[in-house]
Design an enzyme around this catalytic site. Structure first.
Site, PDB file in Angstrom:
ATOM      1  N   ARG A  11       0.857  -1.184   0.000  1.00  0.00           N
ATOM      2  CA  ARG A  11       0.000   0.000   0.000  1.00  0.00           C
ATOM      3  C   ARG A  11       0.890   1.229   0.000  1.00  0.00           C
ATOM      4  O   ARG A  11       1.914   1.272   0.704  1.00  0.00           O
ATOM      5  CB  ARG A  11      -0.922   0.020   1.235  1.00  0.00           C
ATOM      6  N   GLU A  53      -3.749   7.143  -4.208  1.00  0.00           N
ATOM      7  CA  GLU A  53      -4.009   6.810  -5.602  1.00  0.00           C
ATOM      8  C   GLU A  53      -5.513   6.844  -5.889  1.00  0.00           C
ATOM      9  O   GLU A  53      -6.301   6.716  -4.953  1.00  0.00           O
ATOM     10  CB  GLU A  53      -3.414   5.433  -5.937  1.00  0.00           C
ATOM     11  N   HIS A  63      -0.975  -0.174  -9.881  1.00  0.00           N
ATOM     12  CA  HIS A  63      -1.639  -1.103  -8.952  1.00  0.00           C
ATOM     13  C   HIS A  63      -2.131  -2.356  -9.692  1.00  0.00           C
ATOM     14  O   HIS A  63      -3.308  -2.738  -9.579  1.00  0.00           O
ATOM     15  CB  HIS A  63      -2.787  -0.408  -8.210  1.00  0.00           C
TER      16      HIS A  63
HETATM   17  C1  GLV Z   1      -4.578  -5.330  -3.991  1.00  0.00           C
HETATM   18  O1  GLV Z   1      -3.931  -4.355  -3.742  1.00  0.00           O
HETATM   19  C2  GLV Z   1      -5.067  -6.216  -3.004  1.00  0.00           C
HETATM   20  O2  GLV Z   1      -5.000  -5.880  -1.816  1.00  0.00           O
HETATM   21  O3  GLV Z   1      -5.545  -7.288  -3.373  1.00  0.00           O
END
Ligand code: GLV
Ligand code: GLV
Length: 334
Positions: free
Chosen positions: A247, A276, A300
């Site tokens: 994160r 984001e 991401h």
């Molecule tokens: C993506 O960031 C997730 O947490 O699956």
């Protein structure tokens, strides 16, 4: 067609996801409502659509707090978050309302994210993105013994912050395949990891001082917010690379940009960002990240393979089915 006994259950899904999950829910005879626009659902719409549902299948881009729980009403039994992380869900509020929260740490996802972290690590070490750009721009003017020298991965030291399934997959692959040495930091010792690799449990400071590659696989919690900031960058080797697929807010982005600008570290690869999708950063910082060759950015997408996303979809649905059938959830968020 006769409706089966489960047809009274209403499920709301906040966006189109791969079909394995919605299909399983429909096969149970549940009433499945899916938000149709391919965008993050607006807050107002979410509060409206969630009303009266028995289960909510949410995404990491949805903020699920007390207001949503209230709007849903007393039938809501489960919030199945379509993600490994669940920092977007207020667990305390869910508990207060007696609502179960689940995430999707499917084996496929842990492998996929570990693969992505590896891809970023190798891309940094071998300067792949920069090399591709130079070649495409027609700037390759002939072989040169000093052109774009990178660094080997084999035999180097990897520092892993957070050793859940994803961190463990990364260590195992790099240890077996590339003889990498591993240092790890976590809230406690991970005996399972030590059994399958040469990983050594160290303090975060020691990890930062000794690692050539530092990869973050921890959840975002109050205790991990800006875990890596100015003080931590000062401890890192000047030749070290940082990889973040967890994160964004675990790394202090402003401190990261300063560390890159002043060559405190050699480079960074980021799949996640503070605030984001926009870089919620000072303008100069986001401009720097977007232009620096020592930086690799992916949007991401660390879990963005068909296999992982179908597995996440199916696991989210299986959690809903379990809870609505009065069984314990498969993967409770905790
Ligand atoms: C993506 O960031 C997730 O947490 O699956
Ligand atoms: C889950 O897959 C984790 O890495 O914690």
């Amino acid at each position: 067609m006769l409706k089966n006994t489960f047809s009274m259950y209403k499920i709301f899904i906040t966006r189109h996801i791969p079909d394995a999950g919605p299909k399983a829910l429909k096969e149970k005879g549940y009433q499945v409502d899916i938000y149709q626009k391919d965008d993050v659902i607006a807050r107002k719409e979410l509060l409206k659509r969630v009303k009266g549902c028995d289960a909510l299948l949410s995404l990491l881009t949805d903020k699920i707090d007390e207001e949503v729980l209230k709007a849903a009403g007393p039938k809501l039994k489960i919030i199945a978050n379509y993600a490994v992380g669940f920092d977007n869900v207020d667990l305390a509020a869910a508990k207060k309302y007696g609502v179960t929260v689940t995430n999707t740490p499917a084996p496929e996802v842990s492998e996929t994210v570990a693969e992505h972290a590896m891809a970023l690590l190798f891309a940094l070490a071998h300067r792949i993105v920069e090399s591709d750009h130079l070649t495409r721009q027609g700037k390759y003017h002939g072989w040169n013994p000093n052109l774009l020298l990178g660094t080997d991965v084999t035999g180097k030291t990897l520092g892993v912050i957070g050793t859940g399934r994803i961190g463990m997959n990364l260590v195992r692959r790099l240890n077996e395949g590339f003889g990498i040495r591993t240092l790890y930091s976590d809230v406690k010792r991970n005996k399972e990891l030590e059994k399958i690799s040469n990983a050594k449990f160290v303090t975060l400071n020691e990890l930062l001082m000794r690692s050539d590659f530092v990869s973050i696989h921890a959840p975002l919690l109050p205790s991990t917010h800006h875990l890596i900031s100015t003080k931590q960058f000062r401890l890192m080797k000047k030749t070290a690379y940082l990889i973040n697929t967890s994160r964004g807010s675990i790394v202090d982005s402003h401190a990261l940009v300063q560390a890159l600008k002043t060559k405190r570290i050699a480079g960074a690869a980021l799949d996640v960002f503070e605030g984001e999708p926009a870089f919620a950063l000072r303008r100069q910082d986001s401009t720097y990240l977007q232009h620096a060759w020592s930086v690799i950015l992916t949007p991401h997408t660390a879990s963005a393979t068909i296999e992982a996303r179908q597995a996440m979809s199916k696991l989210a649905a299986d959690n809903i089915i379990a809870v609505l059938s009065g069984k314990p959830p498969l993967t409770p968020a905790k």
